[in-house]
Design an enzyme around this catalytic site. Structure first.
Site, PDB file in Angstrom:
ATOM      1  N   GLU A 285      74.620  24.910  71.314  1.00  0.00           N
ATOM      2  CA  GLU A 285      73.637  24.284  70.426  1.00  0.00           C
ATOM      3  C   GLU A 285      72.558  25.316  70.186  1.00  0.00           C
ATOM      4  O   GLU A 285      71.980  25.839  71.141  1.00  0.00           O
ATOM      5  CB  GLU A 285      73.068  23.013  71.061  1.00  0.00           C
ATOM      6  CG  GLU A 285      74.120  21.917  71.268  1.00  0.00           C
ATOM      7  CD  GLU A 285      74.829  21.501  69.997  1.00  0.00           C
ATOM      8  OE1 GLU A 285      74.246  21.632  68.891  1.00  0.00           O
ATOM      9  OE2 GLU A 285      76.000  21.072  70.083  1.00  0.00           O
TER      10      GLU A 285
ATOM     11  N   CYS B  14      64.054  22.675  68.983  1.00  0.00           N
ATOM     12  CA  CYS B  14      65.062  23.062  67.994  1.00  0.00           C
ATOM     13  C   CYS B  14      65.020  22.117  66.808  1.00  0.00           C
ATOM     14  O   CYS B  14      65.382  22.471  65.703  1.00  0.00           O
ATOM     15  CB  CYS B  14      66.434  23.054  68.637  1.00  0.00           C
ATOM     16  SG  CYS B  14      66.736  21.544  69.548  1.00  0.00           S
TER      17      CYS B  14
HETATM   18  P1  NAD Z   1      67.115  32.402  73.722  1.00  0.00           P
HETATM   19  O1  NAD Z   1      68.303  32.536  72.864  1.00  0.00           O
HETATM   20  O2  NAD Z   1      66.117  33.489  73.715  1.00  0.00           O
HETATM   21  O3  NAD Z   1      67.533  32.200  75.245  1.00  0.00           O
HETATM   22  C1  NAD Z   1      68.469  31.209  75.631  1.00  0.00           C
HETATM   23  C2  NAD Z   1      69.194  31.692  76.872  1.00  0.00           C
HETATM   24  O4  NAD Z   1      70.008  32.792  76.510  1.00  0.00           O
HETATM   25  C3  NAD Z   1      68.242  32.188  77.963  1.00  0.00           C
HETATM   26  O5  NAD Z   1      68.757  31.835  79.220  1.00  0.00           O
HETATM   27  C4  NAD Z   1      68.280  33.683  77.759  1.00  0.00           C
HETATM   28  O6  NAD Z   1      67.956  34.406  78.923  1.00  0.00           O
HETATM   29  C5  NAD Z   1      69.721  33.904  77.356  1.00  0.00           C
HETATM   30  N1  NAD Z   1      69.942  35.140  76.614  1.00  0.00           N
HETATM   31  C6  NAD Z   1      69.060  35.843  75.878  1.00  0.00           C
HETATM   32  N2  NAD Z   1      69.653  36.928  75.349  1.00  0.00           N
HETATM   33  C7  NAD Z   1      70.929  36.902  75.764  1.00  0.00           C
HETATM   34  C8  NAD Z   1      72.052  37.747  75.544  1.00  0.00           C
HETATM   35  N3  NAD Z   1      71.955  38.827  74.776  1.00  0.00           N
HETATM   36  N4  NAD Z   1      73.230  37.403  76.109  1.00  0.00           N
HETATM   37  C9  NAD Z   1      73.330  36.281  76.854  1.00  0.00           C
HETATM   38  N5  NAD Z   1      72.297  35.456  77.103  1.00  0.00           N
HETATM   39  C10 NAD Z   1      71.114  35.758  76.561  1.00  0.00           C
HETATM   40  O7  NAD Z   1      66.429  31.000  73.320  1.00  0.00           O
HETATM   41  P2  NAD Z   1      65.092  30.349  73.868  1.00  0.00           P
HETATM   42  O8  NAD Z   1      63.928  31.096  73.309  1.00  0.00           O
HETATM   43  O9  NAD Z   1      65.150  30.109  75.332  1.00  0.00           O
HETATM   44  O10 NAD Z   1      65.190  28.927  73.180  1.00  0.00           O
HETATM   45  C11 NAD Z   1      64.862  28.739  71.843  1.00  0.00           C
HETATM   46  C12 NAD Z   1      66.092  28.670  70.964  1.00  0.00           C
HETATM   47  O11 NAD Z   1      66.955  27.660  71.447  1.00  0.00           O
HETATM   48  C13 NAD Z   1      65.752  28.270  69.546  1.00  0.00           C
HETATM   49  O12 NAD Z   1      66.535  29.004  68.638  1.00  0.00           O
HETATM   50  C14 NAD Z   1      66.111  26.797  69.505  1.00  0.00           C
HETATM   51  O13 NAD Z   1      66.377  26.303  68.219  1.00  0.00           O
HETATM   52  C15 NAD Z   1      67.299  26.760  70.401  1.00  0.00           C
HETATM   53  N6  NAD Z   1      67.519  25.426  70.953  1.00  0.00           N
HETATM   54  C16 NAD Z   1      68.514  24.673  70.399  1.00  0.00           C
HETATM   55  C17 NAD Z   1      68.738  23.381  70.858  1.00  0.00           C
HETATM   56  C18 NAD Z   1      69.813  22.526  70.245  1.00  0.00           C
HETATM   57  O14 NAD Z   1      70.167  21.508  70.817  1.00  0.00           O
HETATM   58  N7  NAD Z   1      70.349  22.908  69.095  1.00  0.00           N
HETATM   59  C19 NAD Z   1      67.958  22.862  71.888  1.00  0.00           C
HETATM   60  C20 NAD Z   1      66.971  23.676  72.443  1.00  0.00           C
HETATM   61  C21 NAD Z   1      66.764  24.957  71.967  1.00  0.00           C
END
Ligand code: NAD
Length: 541
Positions: A293, A327
């Site tokens: 998501e 999100c």
């Molecule tokens: P992010 O993508 O920065 O981080 C999410 C996770 O991914 C973290 O644990 C992070 O450490 C990890 N990560 C970061 N870079 C990575 C890589 N290169 N490889 C593997 N893992 C990696 O997101 P965030 O800032 O924590 O959250 C915000 C984002 O999440 C927004 O885009 C939001 O829309 C989305 N979100 C979506 C939903 C949904 O249900 N659609 C819900 C909550 C948040």
């Protein structure tokens, strides 16, 4: 193995507490806040039965007071990730075979621990570590998480009950096996409930997990780990690792036993993970399940028949609660010319009345954004809007990171429906508004549908049923969660299953049986009672 067909308690949604002045819950959370604010927690890696302190640490601080340190957490090296995988696979032998009602009991207990003894602590940790005001912490860290756990247990039993037909000669059964291998859960900073649910939902279905929380959610992740332990999740079933996301992910994806990823976060990270899984596909024992998501560019569209106060409240709550870091947060709105003067006046007055500061002061509607990277990004978009001829900031637009990462709730009005902040997810308290000509209702719906790559949430406000019908049809693929006369945020487990398509994710609907199904690999068992003993069919004469 116990004998009986067991029914789990009927899932009910956890009531949201008010935290009104002088309420007992307010006193409890304030006390927990003070205790945690003055603590120095030390969060290890949790691998099998071990708590591993590598000595290579990062500090944990509050976004609204970033110099205030409340603890540290230990970072993994590659060997720890390999060890976490090995421990998960070892734990799988017993966990995958455990009777489902034992698993159910563990997660039902976790729900009640959060509803009761851990409630104030998990809310306070979310207030400090993620800068949520008390209402936002309560609906996330307590209510949504409790609902995820209770409902998923019920959904699990619905899945197990879904059985094929049989007749007097054969008995057909479907067994919902856990996946063969381990699941990798990668969680975002913005919801404590999602952080807990991604590993828990897979584990509930009998899988073992390596969980990598966000660096910006470790404070409340520690409470989740404490709850899981007290509820009885056995060692090795959910292994928790922190550190370099790329290294951890590459190590996990290199394992032949990698069986699935349960991801929530940004779109580009998810696409990268998907591409890496594709590149490794010949290496895996089984096709990995990919559930993600991701981002959103969530819209509000008002029809000329809409009620001004309802539209304005949809915008203020939808765009600015938790500083727009949902999100589902509304970040683009389409308002008809005829309503705009009244909406604008009310919007400016409402935003000016919002207080901003620490979540410790319950009068603050707005607190800080999560970290400096987010603050700097938002500030640069705001600065650009101040310069651009096709954009105007009508309220907000100031920011200050001297104490905490504070960005004023900001409304940009643009004459360009494809202006950058109409298309790009900013993930902060910024909404962009495009005012459309009343006669162009259907063209504007087309704009809503085609302006962004995302399709997560969206809302239509209208008192005209024909207009609602047209919007619902034309925007069929523009949002996985579509709201009529309501803000596009605040989905409740068991009521509005959540998720979007296009660049917003695989739409496996967290908080529904659809999601849990992804963590099961059905085995069909056909048993024949009177088995043929001659190959000749009657037609052979
Ligand atoms: P992010 O993508 O920065 O981080 C999410 C996770 O991914 C973290 O644990 C992070 O450490 C990890 N990560 C970061 N870079 C990575 C890589 N290169 N490889 C593997 N893992 C990696 O997101 P965030 O800032 O924590 O959250 C915000 C984002 O999440 C927004 O885009 C939001 O829309 C989305 N979100 C979506 C939903 C949904 O249900 N659609 C819900 C909550 C948040």
């Amino acid at each position: 193995m116990l004998k009986g067909f067991f029914h789990v308690p009927k899932a009910v949604n956890e009531p949201v507490k008010s935290y009104a002045p002088n309420s007992p819950e307010k006193a409890a959370v304030q006390a927990a806040y003070t205790t945690l604010w003055n603590s120095q927690i030390d969060v290890p890696l949790y691998i099998g039965s071990e708590e591993i302190r590598t000595g290579n640490t990062k500090t944990i601080s509050a976004p609204h007071d970033h110099k205030h340190i409340v603890g540290k957490y230990h970072l993994a090296e590659k060997q720890h990730i390999e060890k976490a995988i090995a421990n998960a696979l070892e734990a799988r032998k017993a966990w995958a075979d455990m009777a489902w009602e034992q698993r159910a009991a563990i997660f039902l207990k976790a729900a009640e621990l959060i509803a009761g003894p851990y409630r104030a602590r998990i809310n306070a940790a979310t207030m400090i570590g993620q800068s949520k005001n008390i209402h936002q912490a309560e609906i996330d860290a307590s209510c949504e998480l409790i609902d995820f756990l209770r409902y998923n247990v019920e959904f699990m039993t619905q899945i197990y009950n879904d059985q094929p037909k049989s007749d007097s000669t054969v008995w057909n059964r479907v067994e919902y096996r856990p996946l063969e291998g381990f699941i990798y859960a990668i969680t975002p900073f913005n919801f404590t409930a999602i952080a807990a649910n991604l590993p828990a939902s897979a584990a509930m279905m009998g899988n073992v997990v390596v969980w990598k929380p966000s660096d910006s959610q470790v404070f409340s992740a520690k409470i989740i780990i404490d709850v899981f332990k007290e509820a009885g999740v056995p060692d090795g079933v959910i292994n928790v690792v922190f550190g370099d996301a790329l290294m951890i992910t590459d190590t996990v994806l290199a394992s032949r036993d990698f069986a699935g990823v349960h991801f929530t976060g940004s779109t580009h990270v998810f696409k990268d993970i998907w591409a890496k899984i594709g590149a490794n596909i010949h290496h895996y024992k089984t096709y990995p399940r990919i559930v993600g998501e991701t981002g959103g560019k969530d819209f509000i569209i008002a029809h000329p028949s809409a009620n001004v106060k309802q539209v304005t409240t949809g915008i203020t709550r939808g765009a600015f609660e938790f500083q727009g870091q949902k999100c589902s947060a509304a970040s683009r709105a389409y308002i008809p010319q005829s309503l705009w003067p009244a909406v604008k006046e009310q919007l400016i007055a409402d935003v000016k009345s919002m207080k901003m500061g620490s979540p410790e002061d319950f009068g603050n509607f707005i607190t800080a954004v999560i970290h400096e990277g987010s603050f700097d990004k938002l500030a640069s978009y705001i600065d650009q809007a101040k310069k651009d001829a096709d954009a105007e900031i009508i309220v907000g637009g100031n920011y200050d990171k001297s104490v905490g990462y504070f960005i004023e709730p900001t409304v940009i009005v643009t004459t360009n429906p494809k202006y950058t902040t109409m298309e790009t997810e900013l993930f902060g308290p910024v909404i962009t508004i495009y005012v459309y000509e009343n006669a162009k209702w259907e063209e504007t719906l087309e704009l809503v549908d085609t302006t962004s790559e995302y399709a997560l949430t969206g809302a239509v406000f209208s008192q005209d049923r024909y207009a609602i019908e047209v919007a619902t049809t034309k925007l069929q693929n523009a949002a996985g969660n579509f709201y009529i006369n309501d803000k596009p945020t605040g989905a409740v487990v068991g009521m509005q299953p959540f998720g979007g398509a296009r660049a917003s994710g695989t739409n496996d609907k967290a908080g529904s049986a659809l999601n849990l199904l992804r963590w099961a690999s059905p085995r069909t068992i056909k048993e024949t009672f009177v088995t043929p003993e001659d190959y000749r069919y009657p037609f052979l004469g």
